[in-house]
Design a protein around this motif. Sequence first.
Motif, PDB file in Angstrom:
ATOM      1  N   UNK A  34       0.828  -1.208   0.000  1.00  0.00           N
ATOM      2  CA  UNK A  34       0.000   0.000   0.000  1.00  0.00           C
ATOM      3  C   UNK A  34       0.860   1.255   0.000  1.00  0.00           C
ATOM      4  N   UNK A  35       1.885   1.252  -0.821  1.00  0.00           N
ATOM      5  CA  UNK A  35       2.889   2.317  -0.853  1.00  0.00           C
ATOM      6  C   UNK A  35       2.891   2.961  -2.242  1.00  0.00           C
ATOM      7  N   UNK A  36       3.331   4.191  -2.306  1.00  0.00           N
ATOM      8  CA  UNK A  36       3.476   4.844  -3.600  1.00  0.00           C
ATOM      9  C   UNK A  36       4.459   4.135  -4.514  1.00  0.00           C
ATOM     10  N   UNK A  37       5.370   3.346  -3.930  1.00  0.00           N
ATOM     11  CA  UNK A  37       6.350   2.609  -4.725  1.00  0.00           C
ATOM     12  C   UNK A  37       5.881   1.191  -5.077  1.00  0.00           C
ATOM     13  N   UNK A  38       4.707   0.788  -4.599  1.00  0.00           N
ATOM     14  CA  UNK A  38       4.202  -0.564  -4.853  1.00  0.00           C
ATOM     15  C   UNK A  38       4.186  -0.931  -6.338  1.00  0.00           C
ATOM     16  N   UNK A 139      20.767  10.875   7.114  1.00  0.00           N
ATOM     17  CA  UNK A 139      21.846  10.818   6.123  1.00  0.00           C
ATOM     18  C   UNK A 139      23.099  10.156   6.674  1.00  0.00           C
ATOM     19  N   UNK A 140      23.179  10.030   8.000  1.00  0.00           N
ATOM     20  CA  UNK A 140      24.396   9.531   8.637  1.00  0.00           C
ATOM     21  C   UNK A 140      24.247   8.155   9.257  1.00  0.00           C
ATOM     22  N   UNK A 141      23.197   7.427   8.906  1.00  0.00           N
ATOM     23  CA  UNK A 141      23.076   6.064   9.422  1.00  0.00           C
ATOM     24  C   UNK A 141      22.653   5.125   8.294  1.00  0.00           C
ATOM     25  N   UNK A 142      22.943   3.850   8.441  1.00  0.00           N
ATOM     26  CA  UNK A 142      22.686   2.900   7.357  1.00  0.00           C
ATOM     27  C   UNK A 142      21.263   2.357   7.312  1.00  0.00           C
ATOM     28  N   UNK A 143      20.407   2.791   8.223  1.00  0.00           N
ATOM     29  CA  UNK A 143      19.066   2.214   8.312  1.00  0.00           C
ATOM     30  C   UNK A 143      18.319   2.275   6.979  1.00  0.00           C
ATOM     31  N   UNK A 144      17.420   1.328   6.793  1.00  0.00           N
ATOM     32  CA  UNK A 144      16.521   1.362   5.647  1.00  0.00           C
ATOM     33  C   UNK A 144      15.604   2.564   5.863  1.00  0.00           C
ATOM     34  N   UNK A 145      15.427   3.374   4.847  1.00  0.00           N
ATOM     35  CA  UNK A 145      14.638   4.597   4.987  1.00  0.00           C
ATOM     36  C   UNK A 145      13.168   4.402   4.637  1.00  0.00           C
ATOM     37  N   UNK A 146      12.881   3.491   3.682  1.00  0.00           N
ATOM     38  CA  UNK A 146      11.500   3.320   3.243  1.00  0.00           C
ATOM     39  C   UNK A 146      11.349   2.001   2.501  1.00  0.00           C
ATOM     40  N   UNK A 147      10.118   1.712   2.122  1.00  0.00           N
ATOM     41  CA  UNK A 147       9.794   0.508   1.354  1.00  0.00           C
ATOM     42  C   UNK A 147      10.518   0.520   0.004  1.00  0.00           C
ATOM     43  N   UNK A 148      10.793  -0.665  -0.491  1.00  0.00           N
ATOM     44  CA  UNK A 148      11.400  -0.890  -1.796  1.00  0.00           C
ATOM     45  C   UNK A 148      12.862  -0.442  -1.870  1.00  0.00           C
TER      46      UNK A 148
END
Length: 182
Positions: A34-38, A139-148
């Motif tokens: 249910x994401x804009x990138x789906x 910008x300074x951490x490796x975390x996943x930022x969003x879906x896809x």
Amino acid sequence: MMIYDYSVQDAQGNSIPLSRYKGKVLLIVNTATACGFTPQYKELEELYEQYHDKGFEIIDVPCNQFGEQAPGTDAEIHAFCTLRYNTKFPQMKKSDVNGEHALPLFSYLKSQKSFEGFGEGKMAEMMDGFIQKIDSDYKNNPEIKWNFTKFLVDRGGAVVARFEPTAPMSDVAARIASCMEG
């Protein structure tokens, strides 16, 4: 540790060791229905159909951590993807990719390829502004930022690229093609 030391659970809860994919090119992606990138599911399926017989696999890990955009059960997510996008690549169990409950696989992937930005253009600028409100230090951490968010693994098991959801799928396709040749 290397990529083949990790396992993921499929949608039925069976452990899938990544060692079964030795010698293949892998695209590991956290997804949402249910994401804009789906709509990227369509292009992912096209890549899968183009390269699967040549040794390419997609590891699809639905994740509900970003705006709760992967609602439903694993079976409901699978039904959505197969009915809406005719996906044939395997879907894994819905899992976390960040935080204390993150799949160890994603912790490893992030240690290999950190966040390098959303790129250029209107969508990238929008994501910069949006994620800044959620995590001022994003910008300074490796975390996943969003879906896809996608990680590309070459035939030797090296994590060779990280693509944010804003990356053009043509860039993803070109990099997959170069890994398939190599």
